[in-house]
Design an enzyme around this catalytic site. Sequence first.
Site, PDB file in Angstrom:
ATOM      1  N   HIS A  61      -4.788 -17.606  -2.242  1.00 56.77           N
ATOM      2  CA  HIS A  61      -6.035 -17.568  -1.480  1.00 56.77           C
ATOM      3  C   HIS A  61      -6.912 -18.800  -1.670  1.00 56.77           C
ATOM      4  O   HIS A  61      -7.790 -19.052  -0.848  1.00 56.77           O
ATOM      5  CB  HIS A  61      -6.838 -16.317  -1.869  1.00 56.77           C
ATOM      6  CG  HIS A  61      -6.176 -15.039  -1.471  1.00 56.77           C
ATOM      7  ND1 HIS A  61      -5.952 -14.685  -0.169  1.00 56.77           N
ATOM      8  CD2 HIS A  61      -5.677 -14.019  -2.221  1.00 56.77           C
ATOM      9  CE1 HIS A  61      -5.345 -13.510  -0.112  1.00 56.77           C
ATOM     10  NE2 HIS A  61      -5.167 -13.081  -1.341  1.00 56.77           N
ATOM     11  N   GLU A 164       0.537  -3.826  -5.427  1.00 57.02           N
ATOM     12  CA  GLU A 164      -0.765  -3.767  -4.771  1.00 57.02           C
ATOM     13  C   GLU A 164      -0.726  -2.996  -3.462  1.00 57.02           C
ATOM     14  O   GLU A 164      -1.541  -3.231  -2.570  1.00 57.02           O
ATOM     15  CB  GLU A 164      -1.286  -5.189  -4.533  1.00 57.02           C
ATOM     16  CG  GLU A 164      -0.245  -6.160  -4.001  1.00 57.02           C
ATOM     17  CD  GLU A 164      -0.695  -7.616  -4.083  1.00 57.02           C
ATOM     18  OE1 GLU A 164      -1.904  -7.872  -4.148  1.00 57.02           O
ATOM     19  OE2 GLU A 164       0.187  -8.494  -4.071  1.00 57.02           O
ATOM     20  N   ASP A 190      -6.202  -5.145  -2.869  1.00 62.22           N
ATOM     21  CA  ASP A 190      -5.241  -4.824  -1.816  1.00 62.22           C
ATOM     22  C   ASP A 190      -4.817  -3.358  -1.879  1.00 62.22           C
ATOM     23  O   ASP A 190      -4.533  -2.736  -0.849  1.00 62.22           O
ATOM     24  CB  ASP A 190      -4.014  -5.730  -1.928  1.00 62.22           C
ATOM     25  CG  ASP A 190      -4.249  -7.105  -1.331  1.00 62.22           C
ATOM     26  OD1 ASP A 190      -5.191  -7.258  -0.534  1.00 62.22           O
ATOM     27  OD2 ASP A 190      -3.508  -8.036  -1.664  1.00 62.22           O
TER      28      ASP A 190
END
Length: 275
Positions: A61, A164, A190
């Site tokens: 990210h 996740e 997530d």
Amino acid sequence: MGQDRTPAGGLRVTTDRRPLREVLADPTTRLTATFLLIPRLEMVELLADAGFDAVLVDLEHGPISVDDLPGMVAAGHGAGAYVLARLGERTPATIGRVLDCGVDGVVLPHVESAADAHDAVDAARFPPDGSRSLNPYVRAAGYDGTESFLTTANAGVAVLVMVEGKDGLAALDDIAAVAGVDAVFVGPVDLSTSLGLPGQPEHPLVLEKVQDLMDRLARTGIGTGIYCPTPHAAARWQRAGARLAALSADIAMAGAGFRRTVEELHDLNTEGRSR
């Protein structure tokens, strides 16, 4: 378990930096880490100096590339911290390139089956334990790797697989049973989305699922890592047995610090005007 550090040029350095894979195998380990999204070695050094045991460089990210890793690894190791990389993809080529930079471990996202976990381990280990490609002239090998590098790398580099989502939860026992997986890293953000509670990692249902996951992992003896949005959450999961607590992120903590400083100035000015 934190690291024993001594002052050196303003930064603290470790006096006992065991391979991360060995550290994560110890059930008494309690490492505090944070995610790194700002691609600056100064930030790595500041985090290590603040007392973080490890930084997780976020290639999934953050605006960070593999090219940024060597400097960050050098900065982290120089300051006595472990450096891990959270990847955006689990391809063998990407895993190999990241490990060639000398990171202590890789955190691999969206592992949903034993087959996913097996492929991740295979890409991260040299033969006979895996199929990682060898180049002796990379940073991890000291730019002049010998046969001993194959052994030390396999023994030292940690592989953490991220669970996740619902599929990963359902396959948790099979994932944890894959040889070579050093820890399961829980992604509650997530996971909250997967459970229909997007952006609510502290929702009671998410906490219930995470606690159940950690209880199941504890019975296997495998290590657990987890993202923790607050110090309270980090303390909770460390007490529950998490060996690696990733507390917040550099950019979040920096922003909070900036706001506190400006708010303090505003409050002081307000008090001054009221006198």
